[in-house]
Scaffold this motif. Structure first.
Motif, mmCIF file in Angstrom:
data_model
loop_
_atom_site.group_PDB
_atom_site.id
_atom_site.type_symbol
_atom_site.label_atom_id
_atom_site.label_comp_id
_atom_site.label_asym_id
_atom_site.label_seq_id
_atom_site.Cartn_x
_atom_site.Cartn_y
_atom_site.Cartn_z
ATOM 1 N N VAL A 225 33.848 44.485 25.537
ATOM 2 C CA VAL A 225 35.190 44.345 26.111
ATOM 3 C C VAL A 225 35.258 43.031 26.874
ATOM 4 C CG1 VAL A 225 36.786 45.278 27.841
ATOM 5 C CG2 VAL A 225 35.590 46.832 26.280
ATOM 6 N N ASP A 226 36.287 42.242 26.610
ATOM 7 C CA ASP A 226 36.463 41.000 27.352
ATOM 8 C C ASP A 226 36.796 41.310 28.805
ATOM 9 O OD1 ASP A 226 35.995 39.165 25.312
ATOM 10 O OD2 ASP A 226 38.058 39.329 24.566
ATOM 11 N N ILE A 227 36.294 40.440 29.690
ATOM 12 C CA ILE A 227 36.479 40.658 31.123
ATOM 13 C C ILE A 227 36.639 39.313 31.809
ATOM 14 C CG2 ILE A 227 33.981 40.643 31.528
ATOM 15 C CD1 ILE A 227 34.402 42.683 33.745
ATOM 16 N N CYS A 228 37.431 39.291 32.844
ATOM 17 C CA CYS A 228 37.560 38.102 33.683
ATOM 18 C C CYS A 228 37.089 38.490 35.082
ATOM 19 C CB CYS A 228 39.012 37.615 33.712
ATOM 20 S SG CYS A 228 39.252 36.098 34.655
ATOM 21 N N SER A 229 35.906 38.010 35.463
ATOM 22 C CA SER A 229 35.295 38.355 36.749
ATOM 23 C C SER A 229 35.710 37.316 37.788
ATOM 24 C CB SER A 229 33.767 38.365 36.619
ATOM 25 O OG SER A 229 33.357 39.186 35.554
ATOM 26 N N LEU A 230 36.323 37.772 38.858
ATOM 27 C CA LEU A 230 36.844 36.824 39.848
ATOM 28 C C LEU A 230 36.289 37.041 41.247
ATOM 29 C CD1 LEU A 230 40.503 36.461 38.593
ATOM 30 C CD2 LEU A 230 38.715 34.752 38.553
ATOM 31 N N GLY A 231 35.150 37.749 41.342
ATOM 32 C CA GLY A 231 34.455 37.847 42.622
ATOM 33 C C GLY A 231 35.364 38.295 43.745
ATOM 34 N N SER A 232 35.324 37.529 44.860
ATOM 35 C CA SER A 232 36.136 37.861 46.035
ATOM 36 C C SER A 232 37.457 37.091 46.023
ATOM 37 C CB SER A 232 35.343 37.556 47.313
ATOM 38 O OG SER A 232 34.194 38.369 47.395
ATOM 39 N N LEU A 233 38.149 37.154 44.913
ATOM 40 C CA LEU A 233 39.451 36.511 44.789
ATOM 41 C C LEU A 233 40.369 36.946 45.932
ATOM 42 C CD1 LEU A 233 41.676 35.025 42.968
ATOM 43 C CD2 LEU A 233 42.191 37.327 42.134
ATOM 44 N N LYS B 140 43.650 30.873 33.352
ATOM 45 C CA LYS B 140 44.430 30.352 34.468
ATOM 46 C C LYS B 140 43.518 29.809 35.563
ATOM 47 C CE LYS B 140 48.768 32.823 33.957
ATOM 48 N NZ LYS B 140 49.886 33.441 34.690
ATOM 49 N N GLU B 141 43.876 28.640 36.092
ATOM 50 C CA GLU B 141 43.127 28.059 37.206
ATOM 51 C C GLU B 141 43.473 28.759 38.516
ATOM 52 O OE1 GLU B 141 40.729 25.782 37.149
ATOM 53 O OE2 GLU B 141 40.848 25.733 34.956
ATOM 54 N N GLN B 142 44.735 29.136 38.664
ATOM 55 C CA GLN B 142 45.208 29.807 39.870
ATOM 56 C C GLN B 142 45.935 31.088 39.481
ATOM 57 O OE1 GLN B 142 44.625 28.837 43.004
ATOM 58 N NE2 GLN B 142 43.549 26.963 42.384
ATOM 59 N N ILE B 143 45.722 32.134 40.266
ATOM 60 C CA ILE B 143 46.408 33.402 40.024
ATOM 61 C C ILE B 143 47.351 33.670 41.186
ATOM 62 C CG2 ILE B 143 46.102 35.905 39.850
ATOM 63 C CD1 ILE B 143 43.544 35.352 38.296
ATOM 64 N N ASP B 144 48.598 33.943 40.858
ATOM 65 C CA ASP B 144 49.642 34.207 41.841
ATOM 66 C C ASP B 144 50.131 35.634 41.623
ATOM 67 O OD1 ASP B 144 51.877 34.398 43.426
ATOM 68 O OD2 ASP B 144 52.857 32.587 42.671
ATOM 69 N N LEU B 145 49.851 36.509 42.575
ATOM 70 C CA LEU B 145 50.202 37.920 42.399
ATOM 71 C C LEU B 145 51.699 38.179 42.473
ATOM 72 C CD1 LEU B 145 47.366 39.955 44.150
ATOM 73 C CD2 LEU B 145 47.509 39.052 41.822
ATOM 74 N N ASN B 146 52.489 37.156 42.795
ATOM 75 C CA ASN B 146 53.939 37.306 42.685
ATOM 76 C C ASN B 146 54.382 37.244 41.227
ATOM 77 O OD1 ASN B 146 54.944 37.386 45.514
ATOM 78 N ND2 ASN B 146 53.855 35.435 45.621
ATOM 79 N N GLU B 147 53.530 36.629 40.380
ATOM 80 C CA GLU B 147 53.860 36.481 38.962
ATOM 81 C C GLU B 147 52.850 37.171 38.053
ATOM 82 O OE1 GLU B 147 54.034 32.313 38.304
ATOM 83 O OE2 GLU B 147 55.717 31.978 39.681
ATOM 84 N N ASP B 148 51.594 37.164 38.433
ATOM 85 C CA ASP B 148 50.518 37.720 37.608
ATOM 86 C C ASP B 148 50.198 39.147 38.023
ATOM 87 O OD1 ASP B 148 50.062 35.240 36.211
ATOM 88 O OD2 ASP B 148 49.117 34.494 38.037
ATOM 89 N N PRO B 149 49.631 39.936 37.099
ATOM 90 C CA PRO B 149 49.221 41.301 37.478
ATOM 91 C C PRO B 149 48.055 41.257 38.460
ATOM 92 C CG PRO B 149 48.417 40.755 35.280
ATOM 93 C CD PRO B 149 49.318 39.628 35.684
ATOM 94 N N PRO B 150 47.889 42.311 39.255
ATOM 95 C CA PRO B 150 46.732 42.371 40.148
ATOM 96 C C PRO B 150 45.469 42.670 39.346
ATOM 97 C CG PRO B 150 47.922 44.436 40.234
ATOM 98 C CD PRO B 150 48.730 43.511 39.356
ATOM 99 N N PRO B 151 44.276 42.501 39.930
ATOM 100 C CA PRO B 151 43.052 42.894 39.223
ATOM 101 C C PRO B 151 43.107 44.365 38.804
ATOM 102 C CG PRO B 151 42.520 41.635 41.195
ATOM 103 C CD PRO B 151 43.992 41.921 41.256
ATOM 104 N N ASP B 152 42.466 44.678 37.691
ATOM 105 C CA ASP B 152 42.444 46.058 37.195
ATOM 106 C C ASP B 152 41.452 46.930 37.958
ATOM 107 O OD1 ASP B 152 44.282 45.756 34.896
ATOM 108 O OD2 ASP B 152 42.749 44.369 34.190
ATOM 109 N N LEU B 153 40.422 46.296 38.483
ATOM 110 C CA LEU B 153 39.374 47.046 39.185
ATOM 111 C C LEU B 153 38.883 46.222 40.368
ATOM 112 C CD1 LEU B 153 37.185 49.300 39.451
ATOM 113 C CD2 LEU B 153 35.812 48.002 37.798
ATOM 114 N N ALA B 154 38.818 46.859 41.527
ATOM 115 C CA ALA B 154 38.265 46.220 42.719
ATOM 116 C C ALA B 154 37.105 47.057 43.241
ATOM 117 C CB ALA B 154 39.327 46.066 43.795
ATOM 118 N N ILE B 155 36.085 46.367 43.726
ATOM 119 C CA ILE B 155 34.934 47.029 44.349
ATOM 120 C C ILE B 155 34.995 46.768 45.840
ATOM 121 C CG2 ILE B 155 32.423 47.029 44.566
ATOM 122 C CD1 ILE B 155 32.293 46.387 41.566
ATOM 123 N N GLU B 156 34.934 47.833 46.593
ATOM 124 C CA GLU B 156 35.070 47.768 48.045
ATOM 125 C C GLU B 156 33.829 48.387 48.689
ATOM 126 O OE1 GLU B 156 37.402 47.233 51.695
ATOM 127 O OE2 GLU B 156 37.402 46.351 49.694
#
Length: 260
Positions: free
Chosen positions: A120-128, A156-172
């Protein structure tokens, strides 16, 4: 730069490479907040407060503007060891502990193994930094991933949550507990799934409407039981990291062969 934890009768955090402008923003906004002391010396900002011993890794500031929050975000962007959480004027500055970081890395490795074995393709963005000015809220997960929505953001170089979807999974990782309700912030940003681990207990949350419900199985990985993840997390006490990840990969493969 790293943030330095100051430990004496008071507790505090030392930030480097902070501009005079940001220092003055904080001075003005904290003028009415008791118990906070700021010291500035050529780019080094020391924030001191009296707090309980269990709160030595965090400081909570009130009446902070979005402008000051974004100014700090920009100046700390390339500086590891800091987490900023903003909720409608309240700003928490946290320095995660070593157990906190280790747990986050291990759960992140589990996600990498799962998506690799499932192809499955994934985009890992750490502590975005996940923030929206219209909500006056922002936070940085320990780890976050685009999986279902990977195709929408992978280039995308920059992600803007006003336009882009939020991450699908977050680890807390909740070993260093936040003073703010971070789960409420994730819900307001629309993050569909959150894994929360406090060093002993793992909870999988799935967003239903505007609130999270606890799950026994990950919605993203339907064969992934919470109990199995916790079993592997507990194995780290007796098993070295690479050996543990090999065991987890073998288990994932054994589960995939029974999937339709």
């Amino acid at each position: 730069m790293t943030a330095t934890l100051i430990q004496n009768q008071s507790s505090g955090i030392l930030l480097n490479n902070i501009s005079w402008k940001t220092y003055e923003f904080l001075l003005n906004e904290l003028a009415q907040q008791r118990g906070i002391r700021l010291t500035y010396d050529r780019g080094k900002l020391e924030i001191m407060t009296r707090s309980a011993p269990h709160e030595k890794y965090k400081i909570l500031l009130n009446n902070i503007s979005w402008k000051t929050y974004e100014s700090l975000l920009n100046e700390l962007a390339q500086q590891p060891g800091i987490r900023l959480t903003y909720d409608r004027g309240n700003l928490e500055i946290m320095t995660p502990s070593a157990p906190h970081e280790k747990s986050g890395e291990l759960l992140g490795n589990f996600v990498e193994v799962l998506t690799d074995e499932l192809n499955v393709d994934i985009c890992s963005l750490g502590s975005l930094t996940c923030k929206r000015q219209d909500l006056a809220r922002g936070l940085e997960p320990d780890k976050c991933y685009y999986i279902q929505n990977e195709d929408a953001v992978w280039n995308k170089e920059q992600i803007d949550l006003n336009e882009d979807p939020p991450p699908d999974l977050a680890i807390e990782i909740d070993i260093t507990s936040s003073s703010l309700d971070r789960l409420e912030l994730y819900a307001s940003l629309g993050v569909p799934e959150v894994w929360r681990y406090d060093g002993n207990r793992l909870i999988i949350y799935h967003l239903e409407g505007n609130e999270y419900a606890e799950c026994e199985v990950s919605p993203t990985f339907p064969f992934l039981l919470k109990s199995e993840m916790l079993r592997f997390l507990e194995l780290r006490r007796t098993t070295k990291e690479k050996a543990l990840l090999r065991l987890f990969r073998e288990w994932v493969r054994s589960q995939i062969q029974f999937q339709p």
